[in-house]
Design an enzyme around this catalytic site. Structure first.
Site: not given
Length: 381
Positions: A37, A128, A169, A173, A198, A201, A232
């Site tokens: 990541n 997640h 998110e 991911s 979230d 990423h 990340k």
């Protein structure tokens, strides 16, 4: 150890092995990185050690650097930590910020504490595991909606009359796709729901200076809570919850992962400050541009590979679908044998028949490396 407990453990391990879903630790090898990541190469950028050391020297000599010595509510708090939270709040244009030891802890801490008995959490089915675990620990009801489906989300919101939270998110991911944030914000306003976003990423990659997807879309003022993870693209450790002062006070009083965890060491806090300085630099802007060019290159080349199915992803997270755990593991090993570090993602981590090879692109991957990887994939049988 108890014989019955030992027997149970062995049975669960054997079950995983029989289902071909057994996990084990491995040591990374010297192969081309298409699995980490570290999207911007910060974690491996040794030139950042000097600016980090400059920040470390600002820490008062009487303060412990390598261990916090206690939770934030005991001996683990300091003016340096609070100043860092103020800095992060200013960068992310919010009222308050609260540091957590990891993204997992932050999601767990928010979702287990904030939604109450007479509330319902509406969550995207692909959030997640840390968000799932927080929801399980909360006292609220929980309802999944189909991934990125505005229609399904609205139908469920309209049918509920108690307090509402929406857990999503910014950038998912596994599939590498973005949440339809503008549309979800509109629904949240219509049905008086609070969004918990979230940004794990998207942190560091999107926004003028890496502030994240919500700020790039100019929707950050409409998000109730944003959670930014630093493990990340930031290349360090920890996470921050962005919220208003009332929510921060609530979490300090009710979030068990925050209350009962030893605080992160000041060395980690310094590393977070250092990475944000780098996010704002012209050097990091150049890395973001390189990453976007690599994403475009990967997407254009994969259009010519018709033998395999790739997810349509606009991000650094790319997906090659190889249904079946054994098939995915075999394909990943063949790619690794050609010098490329990739990993198969198996069920139950993803749904059965959507097993895949997850490919992470980075700013430091060369055009030759990307072309060679995709040529290797095209030769898979």
């Amino acid at each position: 150890m108890s014989h019955s407990v030992s027997k149970y453990i062995e049975e669960k391990i054997r079950e995983r092995k029989e289902q071909n879903t057994f996990r084990k630790l491995f040591l990374p090898e010297a192969k081309v990185d298409f699995f980490s990541n570290d999207y911007l190469g910060i974690a491996t950028n040794k030139s950042l050690a000097f600016p980090l050391n400059k920040i470390i020297r600002k820490v008062p000599h009487n303060m412990p650097l390598f261990g916090a010595t206690g939770s934030r509510l005991l001996s683990g708090n300091s003016q340096f930590v609070e100043d860092t939270e103020t800095l992060l709040a200013n960068i992310h244009q919010t009222e308050a910020a609260l540091l957590f030891n990891s993204g997992y802890n932050a999601n767990l801490g928010v979702l287990s504490a904030l939604p109450y008995k007479n509330a319902t959490i509406f969550y995207d089915e692909l959030i997640h595991a840390s968000m799932h675990d927080g929801i399980k620990m909360s006292k609220a009801k929980a309802t999944a909606f189909k991934h990125n489906s505005i229609k399904d989300l609205e139908e469920k919101l309209a049918a509920t009359h108690n307090f509402k939270f929406i857990a999503i998110e910014a950038l998912y991911s596994m599939d590498g796709d973005f949440a339809p944030l503008k549309e979800i914000v509109a629904l949240a306003k219509k049905y008086d729901a609070a969004i918990i976003l979230d940004e794990a990423h998207s942190t560091g990659i999107y926004g003028e200076k890496g502030e994240g997807w919500a700020q790039q879309q100019n929707l950050h003022q409409d998000i109730f809570i944003r959670i930014h993870t630093f493990g990340k693209a930031a290349g360090v450790h920890g996470a921050v919850v962005l919220c208003n002062e009332s929510v921060k006070s609530f979490l300090v009083n009710y979030s068990r992962p925050f209350i009962f965890s030893t605080a992160m060491p000041l060395h980690s806090v310094c590393a977070i400050r250092s990475c944000y300085e780098y996010f704002a630099s012209t050097a990091c802007e150049a890395e973001r541009k390189k990453l976007m060019q690599n994403i475009q290159l990967f997407s254009s080349v994969t259009k010519g590979i018709t033998e395999f199915k790739f997810a349509e992803s606009p991000s650094a997270i790319q997906t090659l679908f190889i249904p079946g755990n054994e098939n995915a593991k075999t394909a990943a090993e063949k790619i690794r044998q050609q010098g490329f570090e990739v990993r198969a993602i198996l069920s139950p981590t993803v749904a059965k028949d959507t097993e895949r090879i997850r490919i992470c692109l980075h700013s430091f991957n060369t055009t030759q490396e990307i072309n060679d990887l995709l040529q290797t994939i095209s030769y898979l049988k």
